[in-house]
Design a protein around this motif. Structure first.
Motif, short mmCIF file in Angstrom:
data_model
loop_
_atom_site.label_atom_id
_atom_site.label_comp_id
_atom_site.label_asym_id
_atom_site.label_seq_id
_atom_site.Cartn_x
_atom_site.Cartn_y
_atom_site.Cartn_z
N ALA A 188 0.82 -1.22 0.00
CA ALA A 188 0.00 0.00 0.00
C ALA A 188 0.84 1.26 0.00
O ALA A 188 0.39 2.32 -0.45
CB ALA A 188 -0.93 0.00 1.22
N THR A 189 2.07 1.17 0.48
CA THR A 189 2.94 2.34 0.53
C THR A 189 3.71 2.54 -0.77
O THR A 189 3.75 3.65 -1.32
CB THR A 189 3.95 2.22 1.69
N PHE A 190 4.32 1.48 -1.29
CA PHE A 190 5.26 1.65 -2.40
C PHE A 190 4.67 1.39 -3.79
O PHE A 190 5.12 2.01 -4.76
CB PHE A 190 6.48 0.75 -2.17
N VAL A 191 3.69 0.53 -3.90
CA VAL A 191 3.09 0.30 -5.21
C VAL A 191 2.48 1.58 -5.78
O VAL A 191 2.69 1.90 -6.97
CB VAL A 191 2.04 -0.84 -5.16
N PRO A 192 1.71 2.36 -4.99
CA PRO A 192 1.17 3.62 -5.54
C PRO A 192 2.25 4.58 -6.02
O PRO A 192 2.07 5.26 -7.04
CB PRO A 192 0.39 4.22 -4.35
N ILE A 193 3.37 4.63 -5.31
CA ILE A 193 4.44 5.56 -5.69
C ILE A 193 5.03 5.18 -7.05
O ILE A 193 5.07 5.98 -7.98
CB ILE A 193 5.55 5.58 -4.63
N TYR A 194 5.46 3.93 -7.16
CA TYR A 194 6.15 3.53 -8.38
C TYR A 194 5.20 3.28 -9.54
O TYR A 194 5.60 3.39 -10.71
CB TYR A 194 7.02 2.30 -8.09
N ALA A 195 3.94 2.98 -9.24
CA ALA A 195 2.95 2.83 -10.31
C ALA A 195 2.65 4.18 -10.96
O ALA A 195 2.23 4.24 -12.12
CB ALA A 195 1.67 2.22 -9.75
N ALA A 196 2.86 5.27 -10.21
CA ALA A 196 2.59 6.60 -10.74
C ALA A 196 3.74 7.14 -11.60
O ALA A 196 3.57 8.11 -12.34
CB ALA A 196 2.31 7.57 -9.59
N PHE A 197 4.92 6.51 -11.51
CA PHE A 197 6.08 7.00 -12.27
C PHE A 197 5.82 7.07 -13.78
O PHE A 197 6.13 8.09 -14.42
CB PHE A 197 7.30 6.12 -11.98
N PRO A 198 5.29 6.01 -14.40
CA PRO A 198 5.06 6.08 -15.85
C PRO A 198 4.13 7.22 -16.26
O PRO A 198 4.30 7.83 -17.32
CB PRO A 198 4.43 4.72 -16.17
N ILE A 199 3.14 7.51 -15.42
CA ILE A 199 2.21 8.60 -15.74
C ILE A 199 2.93 9.94 -15.71
O ILE A 199 2.74 10.80 -16.57
CB ILE A 199 1.03 8.60 -14.75
N GLY A 200 3.79 10.11 -14.71
CA GLY A 200 4.57 11.34 -14.62
C GLY A 200 5.50 11.51 -15.80
O GLY A 200 5.66 12.61 -16.34
N ILE A 201 6.12 10.42 -16.21
CA ILE A 201 7.04 10.47 -17.36
C ILE A 201 6.28 10.84 -18.63
O ILE A 201 6.80 11.57 -19.49
CB ILE A 201 7.76 9.12 -17.51
N LEU A 202 5.04 10.36 -18.75
CA LEU A 202 4.22 10.74 -19.91
C LEU A 202 3.94 12.24 -19.92
O LEU A 202 3.90 12.87 -20.98
CB LEU A 202 2.90 9.96 -19.88
N VAL A 203 3.74 12.82 -18.73
CA VAL A 203 3.46 14.26 -18.63
C VAL A 203 4.64 15.07 -19.14
O VAL A 203 4.47 16.12 -19.78
CB VAL A 203 3.11 14.65 -17.19
#
Length: 325
Positions: free
Chosen positions: A57-72
């Protein structure tokens, strides 16, 4: 030139917006997972006994959001570069320099957090560092270094180094430090970020900073907690008061020796690293760039934009919350 500065400001704002998206998505997903477990499932799944869920619950949300940020930030063009080798000697020099930064920054963050909170602040990282869950090595020693270096070094520096190497290194390190969102980790994360960013800027090979990051995380989150956990603190307290039997003292002697050897080794590495840092800081190389932002306009261009300001304010707010709540 003014048009170039406006373009640079727009690029940095987009990078800041990308980091903001990652941070917001991470926080929202973490909250939703906690809500799901506490309200909908009506289960105390966030208790210490459920460490697997806490890790996920702590780390999956963080690293799952990385690809979205890179797309931005994908529309911010990358600089053309040539990869170079660091060399084993230079690698070990930079690795040694990491030690005084890591432990000095940790002391500053701990002391400052304690002073600001009246001694009530707790380092949330300790929950994970002293957990024996097998996920600790996977997350903190493998995934975190690889994914964080990929984002904060490769994705960010490749996109902003053309505006000046010094500025890109400082920006990458500052964003990396703020991204931890707590004062305990900010200072050493920022300091280490400078070393990692400089290493990547000079070589443009991610493997060097990834390995450095892995070594630091392994020592700080695996070796040190294991040695501390092996000590019988009650027996040590009895030893300090002189009330301890010989059998107990002999039984804890191996753990004490290991801990002392580790402590002296770190002290020696930190002293050597500090000497090298003082010696090498004047020998740092920064290549000039055609689009480099001139002095006097760097701060306004890089940091005074909607994206970066929003990200910084969010991280500062989270730092404050971590101290007082």
């Amino acid at each position: 030139m003014e048009k170039d500065y406006l373009t640079a400001k727009k690029d940095f704002s987009r990078i800041g917006s990308a980091l903001l998206v990652i941070a917001v998505l991470s926080i929202v997903m973490q909250f939703l997972l906690a809500f799901l477990s506490a309200v909908i499932l009506k289960d105390d799944i966030l208790s210490v006994e459920n460490s697997w869920f806490i890790w996920v619950a702590t780390f999956v949300p963080i690293y799952a959001a990385f690809p979205i940020g890179i797309l931005v930030m994908k529309n911010v063009s990358k600089e053309d570069f040539v990869c170079t080798k660091l060399g084993l000697k230079n690698f070990f020099v930079l690795m040694l320099i990491c030690f005084p930064i890591m432990y000095g920054g940790n002391i500053i963050g701990t002391v400052l957090s304690g002073l600001l909170s009246g001694g009530n602040a707790e380092n949330g990282l300790n929950t994970f560092a002293f957990d024996n869950n097998p996920l600790k090595i996977l997350v903190m020693v493998v995934l975190a270094p690889i994914l964080e270096e990929f984002l904060f070094r490769k994705q960010i520096i490749d996109r902003c180094a053309r505006y000046g190497e010094k500025m890109a290194i400082l920006f990458s390190a500052l964003m990396f430090g703020l991204f931890h969102m707590n004062l305990f980790q900010f200072f050493y994360a920022f300091g280490l970020g400078l070393v990692f960013a400089y290493t990547y800027t000079r070589t443009r090979k991610l493997r060097y900073s990834v390995v450095m990051h892995m070594v630091i995380n392994f020592m700080g989150s695996v070796i040190a907690p294991a040695l501390v956990s092996s000590l019988d603190m009650e027996a040590i307290e009895q030893m300090s008061t002189g009330v301890i039997d010989e059998a107990t003292m002999l039984s804890m002697l191996p753990q004490l020796i290991c801990f002392m050897l580790y402590t002296f080794a770190l002290l020696g590495l930190s002293i050597a690293g500090l000497v090298l840092l003082i010696k090498k800081v004047r020998q740092l190389v920064f290549l000039p760039k055609e689009e480099e932002i001139e002095k006097g306009k760097r701060f306004k261009t890089v940091y005074c934009n909607v994206g970066v300001l929003s990200f910084c304010l969010l991280c500062i707010a989270m730092c404050v919350l971590s101290i007082f709540i």
